[in-house]
Scaffold this motif. Structure first.
Motif, PDB file in Angstrom:
ATOM      1  N   VAL A  52      -4.029  -9.799 -10.963  1.00  0.00           N
ATOM      2  CA  VAL A  52      -3.375 -10.450 -12.006  1.00  0.00           C
ATOM      3  C   VAL A  52      -2.949 -11.816 -11.441  1.00  0.00           C
ATOM      4  N   ASN A  53      -2.546 -12.820 -12.478  1.00  0.00           N
ATOM      5  CA  ASN A  53      -2.018 -13.819 -12.295  1.00  0.00           C
ATOM      6  C   ASN A  53      -0.500 -13.946 -12.180  1.00  0.00           C
ATOM      7  N   THR A  54       0.294 -13.807 -11.320  1.00  0.00           N
ATOM      8  CA  THR A  54       1.964 -13.897 -11.250  1.00  0.00           C
ATOM      9  C   THR A  54       2.611 -14.778 -10.332  1.00  0.00           C
ATOM     10  N   SER A  55       3.666 -14.936 -10.417  1.00  0.00           N
ATOM     11  CA  SER A  55       4.646 -15.702  -9.628  1.00  0.00           C
ATOM     12  C   SER A  55       5.242 -14.650  -8.595  1.00  0.00           C
ATOM     13  N   LYS A  56       4.992 -13.511  -8.628  1.00  0.00           N
ATOM     14  CA  LYS A  56       5.717 -12.460  -7.957  1.00  0.00           C
ATOM     15  C   LYS A  56       5.208 -12.498  -6.615  1.00  0.00           C
ATOM     16  N   GLU A  57       5.969 -12.216  -5.510  1.00  0.00           N
ATOM     17  CA  GLU A  57       5.794 -12.140  -4.185  1.00  0.00           C
ATOM     18  C   GLU A  57       5.326 -10.833  -3.791  1.00  0.00           C
ATOM     19  N   PRO A  58       4.527 -10.701  -2.905  1.00  0.00           N
ATOM     20  CA  PRO A  58       3.599  -9.164  -2.578  1.00  0.00           C
ATOM     21  C   PRO A  58       4.677  -8.203  -2.577  1.00  0.00           C
ATOM     22  N   GLN A  59       5.973  -8.341  -2.026  1.00  0.00           N
ATOM     23  CA  GLN A  59       6.722  -7.276  -1.948  1.00  0.00           C
ATOM     24  C   GLN A  59       7.311  -6.822  -3.293  1.00  0.00           C
ATOM     25  N   GLU A  60       7.378  -7.606  -4.410  1.00  0.00           N
ATOM     26  CA  GLU A  60       7.733  -7.321  -5.817  1.00  0.00           C
ATOM     27  C   GLU A  60       6.723  -6.711  -6.716  1.00  0.00           C
ATOM     28  N   ILE A  61       5.506  -6.581  -6.111  1.00  0.00           N
ATOM     29  CA  ILE A  61       4.490  -6.121  -7.056  1.00  0.00           C
ATOM     30  C   ILE A  61       4.967  -4.326  -6.751  1.00  0.00           C
ATOM     31  N   LYS A  62       4.769  -3.574  -7.874  1.00  0.00           N
ATOM     32  CA  LYS A  62       4.853  -2.126  -7.944  1.00  0.00           C
ATOM     33  C   LYS A  62       3.394  -1.447  -8.232  1.00  0.00           C
ATOM     34  N   HIS A  63       3.040  -1.100  -6.990  1.00  0.00           N
ATOM     35  CA  HIS A  63       1.833  -0.096  -6.709  1.00  0.00           C
ATOM     36  C   HIS A  63       2.233   1.486  -7.502  1.00  0.00           C
ATOM     37  N   VAL A  64       1.292   2.012  -8.191  1.00  0.00           N
ATOM     38  CA  VAL A  64       1.678   3.196  -8.944  1.00  0.00           C
ATOM     39  C   VAL A  64       0.896   4.262  -8.292  1.00  0.00           C
ATOM     40  N   TYR A  65       1.398   5.367  -7.854  1.00  0.00           N
ATOM     41  CA  TYR A  65       0.535   6.420  -7.495  1.00  0.00           C
ATOM     42  C   TYR A  65       1.036   7.858  -8.068  1.00  0.00           C
ATOM     43  N   HIS A  66       0.099   8.652  -8.649  1.00  0.00           N
ATOM     44  CA  HIS A  66       0.854   9.823  -9.312  1.00  0.00           C
ATOM     45  C   HIS A  66       0.047  10.930  -8.925  1.00  0.00           C
ATOM     46  N   TYR A  67       0.613  12.425  -8.988  1.00  0.00           N
ATOM     47  CA  TYR A  67       0.010  13.456  -8.956  1.00  0.00           C
ATOM     48  C   TYR A  67      -0.228  13.629  -7.226  1.00  0.00           C
ATOM     49  N   GLU A  68      -1.288  14.036  -7.036  1.00  0.00           N
ATOM     50  CA  GLU A  68      -1.684  14.220  -5.414  1.00  0.00           C
ATOM     51  C   GLU A  68      -1.807  12.889  -4.718  1.00  0.00           C
ATOM     52  N   ALA A  69      -2.186  12.013  -5.703  1.00  0.00           N
ATOM     53  CA  ALA A  69      -2.361  10.422  -5.117  1.00  0.00           C
ATOM     54  C   ALA A  69      -1.317  10.035  -4.440  1.00  0.00           C
ATOM     55  N   VAL A  70      -0.082  10.581  -4.603  1.00  0.00           N
ATOM     56  CA  VAL A  70       0.944   9.947  -3.769  1.00  0.00           C
ATOM     57  C   VAL A  70       0.701   9.961  -2.420  1.00  0.00           C
ATOM     58  N   LYS A  71       0.006  10.988  -1.984  1.00  0.00           N
ATOM     59  CA  LYS A  71      -0.212  11.287  -0.488  1.00  0.00           C
ATOM     60  C   LYS A  71      -1.121  10.028   0.128  1.00  0.00           C
ATOM     61  N   LEU A  72      -1.678   9.014  -0.718  1.00  0.00           N
ATOM     62  CA  LEU A  72      -2.641   7.896   0.047  1.00  0.00           C
ATOM     63  C   LEU A  72      -1.663   6.927   0.336  1.00  0.00           C
ATOM     64  N   ARG A  73      -0.562   6.675  -0.415  1.00  0.00           N
ATOM     65  CA  ARG A  73       0.265   5.567  -0.041  1.00  0.00           C
ATOM     66  C   ARG A  73       1.866   6.109   0.079  1.00  0.00           C
ATOM     67  N   PRO A  74       2.128   6.907   0.830  1.00  0.00           N
ATOM     68  CA  PRO A  74       3.830   7.275   0.423  1.00  0.00           C
ATOM     69  C   PRO A  74       4.667   5.964   0.601  1.00  0.00           C
ATOM     70  N   ASP A  75       4.251   4.959   1.545  1.00  0.00           N
ATOM     71  CA  ASP A  75       5.022   3.881   1.857  1.00  0.00           C
ATOM     72  C   ASP A  75       5.231   2.935   0.708  1.00  0.00           C
ATOM     73  N   LEU A  76       4.338   3.221  -0.319  1.00  0.00           N
ATOM     74  CA  LEU A  76       4.458   2.372  -1.470  1.00  0.00           C
ATOM     75  C   LEU A  76       5.028   3.084  -2.604  1.00  0.00           C
ATOM     76  N   THR A  77       5.429   4.400  -2.569  1.00  0.00           N
ATOM     77  CA  THR A  77       5.831   5.267  -3.790  1.00  0.00           C
ATOM     78  C   THR A  77       7.281   5.272  -3.598  1.00  0.00           C
ATOM     79  N   GLU A  78       7.953   5.777  -4.431  1.00  0.00           N
ATOM     80  CA  GLU A  78       9.438   6.250  -4.337  1.00  0.00           C
ATOM     81  C   GLU A  78       9.546   7.325  -3.350  1.00  0.00           C
ATOM     82  N   GLU A  79       8.798   8.156  -3.497  1.00  0.00           N
ATOM     83  CA  GLU A  79       9.060   9.357  -2.404  1.00  0.00           C
ATOM     84  C   GLU A  79       8.713   8.906  -0.942  1.00  0.00           C
ATOM     85  N   GLY A  80       8.260   7.932  -0.764  1.00  0.00           N
ATOM     86  CA  GLY A  80       7.996   7.309   0.379  1.00  0.00           C
ATOM     87  C   GLY A  80       9.146   6.137   0.759  1.00  0.00           C
ATOM     88  N   ASP A  81       9.959   5.733  -0.169  1.00  0.00           N
ATOM     89  CA  ASP A  81      11.014   4.713   0.330  1.00  0.00           C
ATOM     90  C   ASP A  81      11.879   5.346   1.286  1.00  0.00           C
TER      91      ASP A  81
END
Length: 123
Positions: free
Chosen positions: A94-123
């Motif tokens: 995407v073309n965006t003015s957002k900073e990297p930390q402002e981007i919301k990556h989305v992981y559902h179901y079993e895929a939350v295991k892939l990046r727990p650091d980027l999901t709410e469960e991993g916060d």
């Protein structure tokens, strides 16, 4: 600035309707979480593990209102012995003015295991 938004989901079965439904749910989540407009998206790339081959996850993009002209492509994920099964991944450029930390990556179901650091469960 061009940025990538990542996401992933899993399916329970290699069934066309579930593949498209889960991919749509994933894309819809990415759109909502990041306030995306189709005109700001350069491309969408889906990958799927080899156990998903009943249909193209990219079909989900055509269900999003106004996304008809966004380029989309599917590819097969590399097979890693310890990799997550029945997994669909996506990269939205995407073309965006957002900073990297402002981007919301989305992981559902079993895929939350892939990046727990980027999901709410991993916060």
């Amino acid at each position: 600035m061009i940025r990538g938004i990542r996401g992933a989901t899993t399916v329970d079965k290699n069934e066309g309707s579930e593949i498209v439904d889960r991919a749509y749910e994933l894309m819809n989540g990415i759109v909502e979480e990041n306030d995306l407009e189709a005109r700001d998206v350069a491309q969408v790339m889906f990958s799927a593990t080899s156990d998903i081959n009943e249909t193209f996850p990219a079909k989900a993009l055509r269900k999003l209102e106004g996304w008809k002209y966004v380029p989309v492509m599917c590819m097969q994920e590399i097979e890693v012995p310890s990799g997550l099964e029945r997994c669909i991944r996506v990269m939205v450029t995407v073309n965006t003015s957002k900073e990297p930390q402002e981007i919301k990556h989305v992981y559902h179901y079993e895929a939350v295991k892939l990046r727990p650091d980027l999901t709410e469960e991993g916060d």
